[in-house]
Every structure is written in structure tokens, then in C-alpha cells.
Design a protein around this motif. Structure first.
Motif, PDB file in Angstrom:
ATOM      1  N   LEU A  84       0.814  -1.208   0.000  1.00 40.49           N
ATOM      2  CA  LEU A  84       0.000   0.000   0.000  1.00 40.49           C
ATOM      3  C   LEU A  84       0.849   1.260   0.000  1.00 40.49           C
ATOM      4  O   LEU A  84       2.053   1.207   0.246  1.00 40.49           O
ATOM      5  CB  LEU A  84      -0.890   0.031   1.259  1.00 40.49           C
ATOM      6  N   THR A  85       0.191   2.386  -0.229  1.00 40.38           N
ATOM      7  CA  THR A  85       0.792   3.680   0.073  1.00 40.38           C
ATOM      8  C   THR A  85       0.159   4.200   1.363  1.00 40.38           C
ATOM      9  O   THR A  85      -0.895   3.704   1.798  1.00 40.38           O
ATOM     10  CB  THR A  85       0.558   4.711  -1.047  1.00 40.38           C
ATOM     11  N   GLU A  86       0.777   5.203   1.944  1.00 43.66           N
ATOM     12  CA  GLU A  86       0.273   5.752   3.204  1.00 43.66           C
ATOM     13  C   GLU A  86      -1.011   6.559   3.022  1.00 43.66           C
ATOM     14  O   GLU A  86      -1.613   7.002   4.004  1.00 43.66           O
ATOM     15  CB  GLU A  86       1.350   6.624   3.849  1.00 43.66           C
ATOM     16  N   ALA A  87      -1.456   6.720   1.777  1.00 38.65           N
ATOM     17  CA  ALA A  87      -2.676   7.487   1.508  1.00 38.65           C
ATOM     18  C   ALA A  87      -3.955   6.690   1.770  1.00 38.65           C
ATOM     19  O   ALA A  87      -5.056   7.258   1.730  1.00 38.65           O
ATOM     20  CB  ALA A  87      -2.666   7.983   0.062  1.00 38.65           C
ATOM     21  N   VAL A  88      -3.856   5.395   2.059  1.00 39.91           N
ATOM     22  CA  VAL A  88      -5.062   4.595   2.296  1.00 39.91           C
ATOM     23  C   VAL A  88      -5.725   5.026   3.605  1.00 39.91           C
ATOM     24  O   VAL A  88      -5.092   5.614   4.479  1.00 39.91           O
ATOM     25  CB  VAL A  88      -4.738   3.084   2.329  1.00 39.91           C
ATOM     26  N   SER A  89      -7.008   4.702   3.735  1.00 41.70           N
ATOM     27  CA  SER A  89      -7.771   5.144   4.906  1.00 41.70           C
ATOM     28  C   SER A  89      -7.501   4.261   6.123  1.00 41.70           C
ATOM     29  O   SER A  89      -7.097   3.099   6.009  1.00 41.70           O
ATOM     30  CB  SER A  89      -9.266   5.105   4.588  1.00 41.70           C
ATOM     31  N   ASP A  90      -7.755   4.824   7.314  1.00 38.73           N
ATOM     32  CA  ASP A  90      -7.643   4.056   8.544  1.00 38.73           C
ATOM     33  C   ASP A  90      -8.650   2.909   8.562  1.00 38.73           C
ATOM     34  O   ASP A  90      -8.351   1.815   9.060  1.00 38.73           O
ATOM     35  CB  ASP A  90      -7.876   4.959   9.756  1.00 38.73           C
ATOM     36  N   ASP A  91      -9.844   3.149   8.033  1.00 39.44           N
ATOM     37  CA  ASP A  91     -10.850   2.092   7.987  1.00 39.44           C
ATOM     38  C   ASP A  91     -10.351   0.890   7.186  1.00 39.44           C
ATOM     39  O   ASP A  91     -10.590  -0.265   7.565  1.00 39.44           O
ATOM     40  CB  ASP A  91     -12.150   2.610   7.372  1.00 39.44           C
ATOM     41  N   TYR A  92      -9.656   1.171   6.104  1.00 45.77           N
ATOM     42  CA  TYR A  92      -9.151   0.073   5.270  1.00 45.77           C
ATOM     43  C   TYR A  92      -8.060  -0.706   6.002  1.00 45.77           C
ATOM     44  O   TYR A  92      -8.020  -1.937   5.943  1.00 45.77           O
ATOM     45  CB  TYR A  92      -8.631   0.601   3.939  1.00 45.77           C
ATOM     46  N   LEU A  93      -7.187  -0.009   6.709  1.00 41.14           N
ATOM     47  CA  LEU A  93      -6.147  -0.698   7.470  1.00 41.14           C
ATOM     48  C   LEU A  93      -6.756  -1.569   8.559  1.00 41.14           C
ATOM     49  O   LEU A  93      -6.319  -2.701   8.788  1.00 41.14           O
ATOM     50  CB  LEU A  93      -5.179   0.315   8.076  1.00 41.14           C
ATOM     51  N   ALA A  94      -7.767  -1.054   9.223  1.00 38.94           N
ATOM     52  CA  ALA A  94      -8.445  -1.839  10.252  1.00 38.94           C
ATOM     53  C   ALA A  94      -9.099  -3.083   9.636  1.00 38.94           C
ATOM     54  O   ALA A  94      -9.095  -4.169  10.238  1.00 38.94           O
ATOM     55  CB  ALA A  94      -9.492  -0.982  10.954  1.00 38.94           C
ATOM     56  N   PHE A  95      -9.645  -2.923   8.449  1.00 42.74           N
ATOM     57  CA  PHE A  95     -10.260  -4.046   7.732  1.00 42.74           C
ATOM     58  C   PHE A  95      -9.225  -5.127   7.441  1.00 42.74           C
ATOM     59  O   PHE A  95      -9.457  -6.321   7.680  1.00 42.74           O
ATOM     60  CB  PHE A  95     -10.903  -3.531   6.447  1.00 42.74           C
ATOM     61  N   LEU A  96      -8.060  -4.729   6.926  1.00 45.80           N
ATOM     62  CA  LEU A  96      -7.014  -5.708   6.626  1.00 45.80           C
ATOM     63  C   LEU A  96      -6.568  -6.444   7.889  1.00 45.80           C
ATOM     64  O   LEU A  96      -6.368  -7.665   7.873  1.00 45.80           O
ATOM     65  CB  LEU A  96      -5.817  -5.022   5.974  1.00 45.80           C
ATOM     66  N   ARG A  97      -6.418  -5.703   8.981  1.00 46.32           N
ATOM     67  CA  ARG A  97      -6.026  -6.332  10.244  1.00 46.32           C
ATOM     68  C   ARG A  97      -7.066  -7.355  10.695  1.00 46.32           C
ATOM     69  O   ARG A  97      -6.717  -8.438  11.182  1.00 46.32           O
ATOM     70  CB  ARG A  97      -5.832  -5.269  11.320  1.00 46.32           C
ATOM     71  N   SER A  98      -8.334  -7.017  10.536  1.00 39.83           N
ATOM     72  CA  SER A  98      -9.395  -7.925  10.955  1.00 39.83           C
ATOM     73  C   SER A  98      -9.412  -9.207  10.131  1.00 39.83           C
ATOM     74  O   SER A  98      -9.839 -10.259  10.608  1.00 39.83           O
ATOM     75  CB  SER A  98     -10.763  -7.230  10.852  1.00 39.83           C
ATOM     76  N   LYS A  99      -8.943  -9.116   8.892  1.00 38.93           N
ATOM     77  CA  LYS A  99      -8.895 -10.281   8.011  1.00 38.93           C
ATOM     78  C   LYS A  99      -7.585 -11.062   8.147  1.00 38.93           C
ATOM     79  O   LYS A  99      -7.438 -12.139   7.558  1.00 38.93           O
ATOM     80  CB  LYS A  99      -9.074  -9.845   6.547  1.00 38.93           C
ATOM     81  N   GLY A 100      -6.634 -10.500   8.885  1.00 35.26           N
ATOM     82  CA  GLY A 100      -5.346 -11.168   9.032  1.00 35.26           C
ATOM     83  C   GLY A 100      -4.467 -11.061   7.804  1.00 35.26           C
ATOM     84  O   GLY A 100      -3.583 -11.898   7.590  1.00 35.26           O
ATOM     85  N   VAL A 101      -4.704 -10.018   7.002  1.00 34.68           N
ATOM     86  CA  VAL A 101      -3.907  -9.786   5.801  1.00 34.68           C
ATOM     87  C   VAL A 101      -2.699  -8.921   6.165  1.00 34.68           C
ATOM     88  O   VAL A 101      -2.861  -7.827   6.722  1.00 34.68           O
ATOM     89  CB  VAL A 101      -4.741  -9.085   4.708  1.00 34.68           C
ATOM     90  N   SER A 102      -1.510  -9.385   5.869  1.00 33.80           N
ATOM     91  CA  SER A 102      -0.317  -8.581   6.116  1.00 33.80           C
ATOM     92  C   SER A 102      -0.251  -7.429   5.123  1.00 33.80           C
ATOM     93  O   SER A 102      -0.655  -7.570   3.965  1.00 33.80           O
ATOM     94  CB  SER A 102       0.948  -9.437   5.976  1.00 33.80           C
ATOM     95  N   TYR A 103       0.260  -6.282   5.575  1.00 31.23           N
ATOM     96  CA  TYR A 103       0.445  -5.179   4.632  1.00 31.23           C
ATOM     97  C   TYR A 103       1.756  -4.456   4.901  1.00 31.23           C
ATOM     98  O   TYR A 103       2.243  -4.377   6.024  1.00 31.23           O
ATOM     99  CB  TYR A 103      -0.737  -4.204   4.655  1.00 31.23           C
ATOM    100  N   LEU A 104       2.314  -3.964   3.788  1.00 28.83           N
ATOM    101  CA  LEU A 104       3.545  -3.188   3.815  1.00 28.83           C
ATOM    102  C   LEU A 104       3.298  -1.848   3.143  1.00 28.83           C
ATOM    103  O   LEU A 104       2.545  -1.766   2.168  1.00 28.83           O
ATOM    104  CB  LEU A 104       4.665  -3.907   3.063  1.00 28.83           C
ATOM    105  N   PHE A 105       3.950  -0.821   3.650  1.00 29.52           N
ATOM    106  CA  PHE A 105       3.860   0.489   3.012  1.00 29.52           C
ATOM    107  C   PHE A 105       5.072   0.687   2.101  1.00 29.52           C
ATOM    108  O   PHE A 105       6.212   0.486   2.512  1.00 29.52           O
ATOM    109  CB  PHE A 105       3.798   1.604   4.061  1.00 29.52           C
TER     110      PHE A 105
END
Length: 230
Positions: free
Chosen positions: A113-134
Motif C-alpha cells: 500500500l501507500t500511506e494514503a489509504v484510509s484508517d478504515d481500510y487498514l483496520a479491515f485488513l487487520r481484521s482479516k489477518g492480511v499482512s500489509y507493507l507500506f
């Protein structure tokens, strides 16, 4: 750059004889698609990477809920697991993939991702157990992304199977080590469709290649392997 700091990158694709890569109307036989997978497996890669549009059928569709107690989420990488045998990596700068699961056929999902994504989207990824990198604030720094993949997940070899723009961006940044193409016995002829590498308008990066091997495969495919000259 010390190559050990990042994965060895193999761009593995099935272009037509005129370099097009949109296979929708080609009517390739199942044996040709199976040959692509067989040749891919010979690289024994730790991960594969594609772009958002190509990843959509794998990701599925889930709803991104609004959080009831919103608070800022720091723009730091989120590592859900590091012990997967293989990883499926999506380049999704704007955060549009709505993942139903954190795995694809038991391969752990990492989204970039880029840092421009929303907080809601990051919370969604965490809830799904999806790893993410900026990979950057508004644009992806591919070199930085590769170094993180090596450091955080131990990925040593990566299959790049992206669209023309993604492949072109890696080529432009000189981050491809090997090119593996199964040339399909098709002359596409469509103007304006993606090619194997679409780096930029005008003068391209024009990287030189060294032929490693060539081999006729099933369904009249020709498998060509090149190393990038440096």
C-alpha cells in the motif's frame, strides 16, 4: 545495491508473438495454461506478485466497515505471519481490494500500500489477518518494497506476473533479474492493449538481455529464458 537485500526477481509471462499479454480472446487450450504453471513451479519461488486488477478474482469481495471508535492507525507495516511456505503479493497502492480471506490456496496474502489509504481500510485488513507493507507516501518505491519482503518475510525468490505497467515499472527500476516467457503461438494484432513491458511514454529503459535457454513446450509454446545484463 547488494542483491542479497532483496529477492531474486523472475518475470514470468505468456505473451503473444507480438508481445501482447491480454489473453481473453486467445482461446488458449488448457494444456497451454497448465504448461505455464508447470514452468513457473520449476523456479521454486517463495512468492508471486501481481497487480490489483489481476488480483481481484482471487481476493473476492467483502465489505469494509466503518469503525465505531475511529482513531488514527500508525502507518507502520503489519505482519500477520512470517512462517508461510509461500506468499501471494498484491500491489494495491490505493487500497481497493476487499479481501475475503488472508490466504489464497494456503498462500499467505501480503498487500502493498501507500500511506494514503484510509484508517478504515487498514483496520479491515487487520481484521482479516492480511499482512500489509507500506511502499511510500503516495507512490510505491519498488526497491524499498522488495527489501521489506526479504527482511520481514525471508522471501528470496519472487515471481513477477504483473500487467504491462507493473512489469514496466520493475524493468525501469532495474529490479528484474531474469525474464521467463512462454511465447504463445498467436499474433494478437490489437492496438493499444498492454504489452509485456509498458514502462513509460516515449523512450523506454531498453534493458539488454542474455539468452539462457530456449525450448519448445506443449501446445506450440516456446519457452525463452533470459538474464538481465548489468
Amino acid at each position: 545495491m547488494n542483491e542479497a537485500k532483496r529477492p531474486y526477481v523472475v518475470c514470468h509471462m505468456v505473451p503473444s508473438v507480438d508481445g501482447r499479454i491480454v489473453t481473453t480472446n486467445w482461446k488458449l487450450p488448457p494444456s497451454a495454461l497448465a504448461e505455464y504453471e508447470r514452468t513457473a513451479q520449476t523456479f521454486d519461488a517463495d512468492a508471486w506478485m501481481i497487480g490489483r486488477i489481476s488480483m481481484e478474482p482471487y481476493a473476492g469481495k467483502a465489505r469494509v466497515p466503518s469503525r465505531k471508535v475511529p482513531h488514527p492507525i500508525p502507518r507502520t507495516d503489519f505482519i500477520a505471519r512470517r512462517d508461510a511456505e509461500s506468499y501471494a503479493i498484491a500491489l494495491d497502492p490505493s487500497g481497493k481490494l476487499t479481501w475475503k480471506s488472508s490466504s489464497i490456496d494456503e498462500e499467505h496474502v501480503i498487500t502493498v500500500l501507500t500511506e494514503a489509504v484510509s484508517d478504515d481500510y487498514l483496520a479491515f485488513l487487520r481484521s482479516k489477518g492480511v499482512s500489509y507493507l507500506f511502499g511510500g507516501k503516495t507512490d510505491l518505491n519498488l526497491k524499498k518494497v522488495l527489501e521489506k519482503l526479504r527482511k520481514e518475510f525471508g522471501i528470496k525468490k519472487l515471481l513477477l506476473e504483473g500487467g504491462g505497467k507493473i512489469n514496466g515499472s520493475f524493468l525501469d527500476a532495474d529490479l528484474i533479474d531474469e525474464l521467463s516467457v512462454l511465447v504463445a503461438p498467436i499474433a494478437d494484432g490489437a492496438m493499444g492493449t498492454p504489452a509485456l513491458f509498458d514502462a513509460r511514454e516515449g523512450k523506454g529503459p531498453a534493458r539488454h538481455l542474455k539468452l539462457v535457454s530456449f525450448e519448445k513446450r506443449r501446445s506450440d509454446l516456446v519457452w525463452l529464458r533470459y538474464k538481465l545484463k548489468r
